[in-house]
Motif scaffolding. Structure first.
Motif, PDB file in Angstrom:
ATOM      1  N   MET A   1       0.848  -1.197   0.000  1.00 13.38           N
ATOM      2  CA  MET A   1       0.000   0.000   0.000  1.00 13.38           C
ATOM      3  C   MET A   1       0.879   1.240   0.000  1.00 13.38           C
ATOM      4  O   MET A   1       1.683   1.437   0.893  1.00 13.38           O
ATOM      5  CB  MET A   1      -0.884  -0.010   1.262  1.00 13.38           C
ATOM      6  CG  MET A   1      -1.884   1.097   1.239  1.00 13.38           C
ATOM      7  SD  MET A   1      -2.731   1.314   2.791  1.00 13.38           S
ATOM      8  CE  MET A   1      -3.552  -0.231   3.001  1.00 13.38           C
ATOM      9  N   SER A   2       0.722   2.052  -0.984  1.00 12.65           N
ATOM     10  CA  SER A   2       1.586   3.227  -1.062  1.00 12.65           C
ATOM     11  C   SER A   2       1.035   4.328  -0.185  1.00 12.65           C
ATOM     12  O   SER A   2      -0.068   4.240   0.349  1.00 12.65           O
ATOM     13  CB  SER A   2       1.660   3.701  -2.503  1.00 12.65           C
ATOM     14  OG  SER A   2       0.406   4.208  -2.864  1.00 12.65           O
ATOM     15  N   THR A   4       0.004   7.204  -1.097  1.00 15.19           N
ATOM     16  CA  THR A   4      -1.198   7.862  -1.614  1.00 15.19           C
ATOM     17  C   THR A   4      -2.431   7.000  -1.426  1.00 15.19           C
ATOM     18  O   THR A   4      -3.520   7.499  -1.157  1.00 15.19           O
ATOM     19  CB  THR A   4      -1.025   8.189  -3.104  1.00 15.19           C
ATOM     20  OG1 THR A   4      -0.581   7.021  -3.767  1.00 15.19           O
ATOM     21  CG2 THR A   4      -0.043   9.312  -3.286  1.00 15.19           C
ATOM     22  N   THR A   5      -2.261   5.675  -1.564  1.00 17.18           N
ATOM     23  CA  THR A   5      -3.438   4.822  -1.344  1.00 17.18           C
ATOM     24  C   THR A   5      -3.958   4.980   0.060  1.00 17.18           C
ATOM     25  O   THR A   5      -5.164   5.125   0.282  1.00 17.18           O
ATOM     26  CB  THR A   5      -3.071   3.349  -1.576  1.00 17.18           C
ATOM     27  OG1 THR A   5      -2.232   3.247  -2.690  1.00 17.18           O
ATOM     28  CG2 THR A   5      -4.322   2.517  -1.742  1.00 17.18           C
ATOM     29  N   SER A   6      -3.050   4.942   1.015  1.00 20.58           N
ATOM     30  CA  SER A   6      -3.532   5.079   2.387  1.00 20.58           C
ATOM     31  C   SER A   6      -4.099   6.471   2.618  1.00 20.58           C
ATOM     32  O   SER A   6      -5.024   6.646   3.404  1.00 20.58           O
ATOM     33  CB  SER A   6      -2.433   4.766   3.394  1.00 20.58           C
ATOM     34  OG  SER A   6      -1.306   5.568   3.163  1.00 20.58           O
ATOM     35  N   TRP A   8      -5.821   8.152   0.376  1.00 13.00           N
ATOM     36  CA  TRP A   8      -7.198   8.060  -0.110  1.00 13.00           C
ATOM     37  C   TRP A   8      -8.080   7.335   0.890  1.00 13.00           C
ATOM     38  O   TRP A   8      -9.243   7.669   1.087  1.00 13.00           O
ATOM     39  CB  TRP A   8      -7.251   7.337  -1.455  1.00 13.00           C
ATOM     40  CG  TRP A   8      -6.811   8.164  -2.624  1.00 13.00           C
ATOM     41  CD1 TRP A   8      -5.706   7.968  -3.393  1.00 13.00           C
ATOM     42  CD2 TRP A   8      -7.450   9.326  -3.141  1.00 13.00           C
ATOM     43  NE1 TRP A   8      -5.627   8.916  -4.361  1.00 13.00           N
ATOM     44  CE2 TRP A   8      -6.684   9.770  -4.238  1.00 13.00           C
ATOM     45  CE3 TRP A   8      -8.601  10.034  -2.805  1.00 13.00           C
ATOM     46  CZ2 TRP A   8      -7.021  10.880  -4.982  1.00 13.00           C
ATOM     47  CZ3 TRP A   8      -8.939  11.144  -3.565  1.00 13.00           C
ATOM     48  CH2 TRP A   8      -8.145  11.557  -4.637  1.00 13.00           C
ATOM     49  N   LEU A   9      -7.525   6.316   1.542  1.00 10.93           N
ATOM     50  CA  LEU A   9      -8.326   5.593   2.518  1.00 10.93           C
ATOM     51  C   LEU A   9      -8.631   6.467   3.722  1.00 10.93           C
ATOM     52  O   LEU A   9      -9.701   6.372   4.316  1.00 10.93           O
ATOM     53  CB  LEU A   9      -7.580   4.328   2.958  1.00 10.93           C
ATOM     54  CG  LEU A   9      -7.645   3.230   1.902  1.00 10.93           C
ATOM     55  CD1 LEU A   9      -6.677   2.123   2.237  1.00 10.93           C
ATOM     56  CD2 LEU A   9      -9.053   2.679   1.807  1.00 10.93           C
ATOM     57  N   THR A  51       0.222   6.325   6.362  1.00 12.01           N
ATOM     58  CA  THR A  51       0.736   7.281   5.373  1.00 12.01           C
ATOM     59  C   THR A  51       2.021   7.914   5.871  1.00 12.01           C
ATOM     60  O   THR A  51       2.989   8.082   5.109  1.00 12.01           O
ATOM     61  CB  THR A  51      -0.304   8.369   5.113  1.00 12.01           C
ATOM     62  OG1 THR A  51      -1.575   7.786   4.956  1.00 12.01           O
ATOM     63  CG2 THR A  51       0.039   9.176   3.890  1.00 12.01           C
ATOM     64  N   LYS A  54       4.831   5.451   5.587  1.00 11.00           N
ATOM     65  CA  LYS A  54       5.254   5.291   4.191  1.00 11.00           C
ATOM     66  C   LYS A  54       6.017   6.502   3.704  1.00 11.00           C
ATOM     67  O   LYS A  54       6.988   6.406   2.959  1.00 11.00           O
ATOM     68  CB  LYS A  54       4.024   5.107   3.292  1.00 11.00           C
ATOM     69  CG  LYS A  54       3.287   3.848   3.498  1.00 11.00           C
ATOM     70  CD  LYS A  54       4.007   2.694   2.841  1.00 11.00           C
ATOM     71  CE  LYS A  54       3.269   1.452   3.209  1.00 11.00           C
ATOM     72  NZ  LYS A  54       3.917   0.259   3.157  1.00 11.00           N
ATOM     73  N   SER A  67      -1.608  12.424  -6.313  1.00 10.02           N
ATOM     74  CA  SER A  67      -2.371  11.278  -6.797  1.00 10.02           C
ATOM     75  C   SER A  67      -3.701  11.767  -7.319  1.00 10.02           C
ATOM     76  O   SER A  67      -4.398  12.519  -6.643  1.00 10.02           O
ATOM     77  CB  SER A  67      -2.586  10.301  -5.636  1.00 10.02           C
ATOM     78  OG  SER A  67      -3.534   9.340  -5.996  1.00 10.02           O
ATOM     79  N   LEU A  69      -7.405  10.850  -8.679  1.00 13.10           N
ATOM     80  CA  LEU A  69      -8.396   9.781  -8.689  1.00 13.10           C
ATOM     81  C   LEU A  69      -9.057   9.688 -10.054  1.00 13.10           C
ATOM     82  O   LEU A  69      -9.151   8.634 -10.645  1.00 13.10           O
ATOM     83  CB  LEU A  69      -9.448  10.048  -7.614  1.00 13.10           C
ATOM     84  CG  LEU A  69     -10.328   8.857  -7.260  1.00 13.10           C
ATOM     85  CD1 LEU A  69      -9.477   7.687  -6.865  1.00 13.10           C
ATOM     86  CD2 LEU A  69     -11.253   9.228  -6.126  1.00 13.10           C
TER      87      LEU A  69
END
Lengths: 670, 220, 99
Positions: A1-2, A4-6, A8-9, A51, A54, A67, A69
């Motif tokens: 999980m990068s 940016t993904t986290s 977004w989460l 985040t 990371k 990032s 979407l």
């Protein structure tokens, strides 16, 4: 999980929570919606930590991710994308926001029990957290504006949460309208920037700012001033501050979250984020700094005389945000953000403790009626004391390190900024005064009736619930506060939340001790690296001198407060009488409300009435629509008169026209 | 004919006129048309007219009531039309034609010539004319037949007064603003058929209108 | 043979018929006047036919006569129907198309 993904989460969790709670409005039993909301925010905080981890995995120069979407549209040169920017500043903010929000959610689970609007409350609160996170994580101006507007909306619905109270709905409207002024400033600033840089993306605009705008170019100064307007409206700085004290009509956890820790700090975040622009236009930065300084002083003076405990804390917030704005406007970015974080801790704590105190007073918020709660509510007293000491800036609490960090920077920069620094110290002195005024009046002295009954174990209960501001009678149905009151000593969730914040307020300062570690500064450095001012680091000795002065002023303030409000209780009324005109000025909040009413509200209302009576009734209704209507009617009536039904008239018409046509041809052929 | 009061006299005047016109046709050497004029027009159509005038009657009509403007204006219009036509004809139109007339074609107006034309060049018109006659004959029968058993011959304006409570059958009752009062109103004396326009029970509301006018007097 | 005379007579007959249509109130008489107008037109037609030599004018005049006959038939049928319904035989009274 990068990273940016986290990120977004982090955004997704509160949104999902808000929607799920809203959809299951009637189905959730008991406190389930509260626990769900809290869990969701805690999950969001966990993702924020992920985040952070990371992000730290990358070297300092590489900690900036954008990032997208999806790309929404590209029209007229505007590249509208749903885009977030993950860099140290935004990660710092999401950690602070989600962390404090989680604790406040926990507090609310207990505090808002028995309120008929419980589920609605948590849906709104989750939505607010989502909007704040969106604002902070935004990667371009468009998402920023979206988040900004959502936050304003969430503030509105939460302030007027008890919607059957007239004072609450009026306060909500006032907050929203003043926020709209800020929104206008933000949108106009975006326009100006777009016009010159042809982009709405943060990184592109910042990069272009150096090439497109000269130093202090008028366009950039205008844009930054407009951003300043937006920041001032959201952060309740003078002159757009009148909504914040009225916003105390909302439930206490709302005041803690929105009007202490998060929403009002959005302005500070904005200026910090836009620092490349403000660096290029120092004039604007100076203006905002002076605004912050004025707010700092004026708000502190008003807090000295306020009687409603929540309003004292509200003006205190205004004052502290003045410090932060002052800090980020002159270049003390990391100091300002540090103060933002510690302020979130101790101000939320203060509000929570105040909420507990108000509950013990069965809803009354007036300091005049409080006294001697120290024995009845020991836990609340300790929390209030911790928060108050942190606010005052006594070592080793976090507030001491953060506030004086800013003031030290100001002194370091020298020149005119020293005046701002001195004003800051004066403000710190007044802070100590009003904070301990609150503490001494509420917790020391003779215990009042409610305190005495609480010592015996009975929580005071008002027979007829009333509006604390106006004394109007209410009921406890939906739209008004619930019948039960919850104090920290009896409800575990409240206790846990307050304890966590108290600990943070106490030890939070270790993150940035001059000479020992500068973790916050180093963490935020990648974001502010492009700023010339961030390289001006005051020397450690300057820092310690400043800290010492701060501590001394704080102790002085506490001592004088002790003298006035504890040792010799008649001093306060005497002072009031001696300085009556000044007292009147402070109590009337420097007449800002009246001024705005005179200058803006009344002319607008008059314009509206004029529009209604003249424009609407006469021009539009009678002139335009009525005129068209009667013209058509007259025309139809005229035409209808030719339909007499008399056969002979029709025939006569035909003959007449025959004659006329023949005449025409006769004449034209000659 | 135009100003004769009695329509009978007008019909007779027209018959005389038709015969005169037939004479004019003869002068123009259009024998067949003249004959047709006398036989068809004066003989059949006018007879039909006489029958109808006898049936319908139509006594002497007073020319003075109503339409006074038109009584003055229409002769003026007619004179205007006549004058214009005469000016047109005498002034300019005839300059384009020689007054002498064309060379007389032998058999100009004979039945043989007309018949040949009808059945060759103008066949379509001939057939259409016959269809038209058929249609008008059917139409006349339909219009004038006595509809036995379908509708009783009741004048529209006379209705027998059926005793009903006030406001029954009115729009007010349908909309629910008024309810019929219980009990019947007082019956009129037996054998008397009261002549009332419809909706009399709603008299107070409708009293302002003229009773014999059409349902709407204009306006919205 | 000067054709103008016939044409003037035709115009006069037409105008007199038009005046009659406008002045009279009895629908029967109005129809009569209508016949008068048609006759005037017929005269003009035949006169022109004579002038130009072709017989089309006469054909036209015969067709006009046929049409006039049909029209009279239908019109009189209408009047009979009106009379049957006991409505007044007066064009000024029959104004249901008013408004």
């Amino acid at each position: 999980m990068s990273a940016t993904t986290s990120a977004w989460l982090v955004l997704l969790c509160p949104l999902v929570g808000s929607v799920v709670i809203a959809l299951g409005f009637r189905r959730f039993p008991g406190r389930a919606s509260g626990w769900l909301g809290t869990a969701v925010i805690t999950l969001s905080f966990a993702f924020a930590v992920v985040t952070l981890v990371k992000l730290l995995g990358y070297g300092p120069a590489h900690r900036q991710f954008v990032s997208t979407l999806w790309k929404y549209d590209f029209t007229a040169g505007v590249d509208a994308k749903v885009q977030i920017l993950v860099d140290p500043l935004s990660v710092f903010m999401i950690l602070a926001v989600s962390g404090v929000s989680a604790l406040i959610h926990l507090y609310s689970v207990a505090y808002m029990t028995s309120d008929r609007g419980y589920t609605r409350y948590f849906s709104y609160l989750n939505f607010f957290v989502f909007s704040m996170l969106l604002l902070v994580l935004a990667g371009n101006f468009i998402i920023l504006i979206v988040g900004w507007a959502f936050v304003g909306f969430a503030s509105y619905v939460l302030i007027s949460f008890w919607y059957r109270r007239r004072t609450a709905t009026r306060a909500g409207i006032k907050a929203f309208v003043i926020n709209v002024v800020g929104d206008v400033g933000l949108v106009l600033a975006t326009f100006v920037l777009f016009q010159h840089t042809h982009s709405v993306d943060y990184l592109k605009v910042f990069h272009a700012a150096h090439h497109v705008f000269g130093h202090n170019s008028p366009a950039l100064v205008v844009a930054c001033l407009l951003l300043g307007v937006a920041a001032f409206a959201k952060s309740a700085q003078i002159p757009l501050h009148t909504w914040l004290p009225d916003a105390m009509e909302g439930p206490t956890p709302v005041s803690a979250l929105i009007h202490a820790a998060t929403m009002v700090t959005a302005g500070v975040y904005l200026i910090a984020r836009m620092h490349p622009l403000f660096d290029q236009a120092p004039t604007a930065g100076d203006v905002t700094a002076i605004g912050g300084c004025l707010t700092l002083l004026i708000a502190a003076t008003i807090a000295l005389v306020m009687v409603d405990i929540k309003r004292v804390i509200a003006y205190s917030t205004m004052s502290q945000i003045g410090y932060m704005i002052m800090g980020v406007s002159v270049g003390a970015y990391s100091a300002g953000m540090f103060h933002l974080m510690t302020h979130a801790f101790f101000k939320a704590l203060l509000f929570m403790a105040a909420g507990s105190l108000i509950s013990a007073m069965a809803g009354s918020q007036s300091l005049d009626r409080m006294g001697g709660f120290r024995k009845a509510m020991p836990f609340t007293f300790v929390c209030f004391l911790v928060g108050g000491l942190a606010l005052t800036g006594l070592p080793p609490f976090s507030g001491w390190l953060s506030k004086d960090d800013i003031l030290a920077f100001l002194d370091h920069r020298g020149g005119g900024f020293i005046a701002l620094g001195i004003a800051g110290y004066v403000g710190a002195f007044m802070t100590a005064l009003y904070t301990f005024r609150m503490i001494f009046r509420a917790f020391f002295g003779e215990p009042v009736r409610e305190a005495r009954s609480l010592e015996e174990g009975h929580l005071a209960h008002a027979d007829v619930p009333t509006n604390p501001a106006t004394g109007e009678e209410e009921d406890t149905d939906v739209g008004f506060p619930g019948p039960e009151h919850h104090i920290a000593e009896r409800d575990m969730p409240m206790k846990v939340a307050m304890a966590a914040l108290a600990v943070l307020a106490l030890i939070g300062g270790v993150l940035q001790i001059p000479g020992v570690d500068r973790s916050i500064e180093r963490f935020l450095e990648p974001t502010f690296a492009d700023s010339v001012l961030s390289r001006e680091v005051p020397s450690t000795s300057t820092d310690w001198v400043g800290l010492a002065i701060g501590a001394a002023i704080a102790i002085l303030g506490i001592a004088i407060a002790y003298r006035i409000w504890f040792a010799a209780p008649d001093t306060a009324p005497n002072l009031r009488r001696r300085f009556a005109p000044i007292y009147t000025l402070f109590v009337n909040k420097w007449y800002f409300d009246e001024l705005i009413d005179l200058l803006i509200v009344r002319p607008t209302l008059m314009l509206g009435r004029l529009g209604d009576s003249v424009l609407e009734r006469i021009v539009v209704a009678r002139g335009v629509t009525g005129g068209t209507e009667s013209a058509v009617r007259a025309g139809s009536a005229a035409v209808r008169r030719s339909q007499t039904g008399f056969l002979r008239y029709y025939a006569a018409g035909m003959v007449l026209f025959l004659a006329a046509v023949t005449l025409y041809f006769l004449v034209s052929s000659t | 004919m135009v100003v004769l009061r009695n329509p009978f006299y007008s019909v007779l005047a027209l018959v005389f006129h038709l015969i005169s016109l037939a004479a004019l046709f003869l002068l123009l050497r259009a024998e067949f048309v003249a004959a047709a004029q006398v036989i068809v027009y004066a003989g059949a159509v006018m007879v039909l007219y006489v029958f109808v005038v006898a049936y319908v009657g139509g006594g002497t009509e007073p020319l003075t009531t109503g339409g006074r403007t038109l009584k003055i204006l229409s002769p003026l219009f007619a004179i205007a039309v006549a004058a214009e036509l005469c000016i047109a004809l005498l002034g300019t139109a005839l300059n384009g034609v020689s007054g002498k007339g064309a060379h007389f074609v032998l058999g100009f107006g004979t039945p043989r010539n007309i018949g040949r034309l009808f059945l060759t060049t103008y066949l379509f018109a001939f057939e259409i004319a016959s269809i038209l006659l058929l249609v008008s004959a059917v139409g006349a029968v339909v219009l004038a037949r006595r509809r036995r058993g379908l509708e009783p011959e009741i004048e529209i304006e006379r209705r027998v007064h059926i005793p009903r409570p006030a406001f029954t059958g009115t729009m007010a009752e349908a909309a629910g603003t008024r309810h019929p009062e219980p009990g019947l109103p007082e019956l009129p004396s037996a054998g008397e058929a009261e002549l009332e326009p419809t909706g009399a029970a709603a008299g107070p509301e409708g009293g302002g209108q003229e009773p014999s006018g059409p349902p709407y007097q204009g306006g919205w | 043979m000067w054709i103008g005379g016939y044409l003037v007579v035709s115009a006069l007959i037409f105008s007199i018929g038009a005046a009659g249509v406008l002045v009279r109130r009895n629908p029967l008489v109005i129809l009569l006047c209508l016949e008068l107008m048609l006759n005037g037109a017929n005269l003009a037609l035949v006169a022109f036919a004579r002038m130009w030599g072709g017989a089309s004018g006469q054909i036209f005049a015969l067709i006009v006569m046929v049409v006039a006959a049909c029209e009279v038939t239908v019109g009189l049928g209408l009047i009979v129907a009106i009379h049957r319904r006991r409505l007044p035989i007066d064009v000024d009274e029959l104004r249901e198309l008013q408004g």
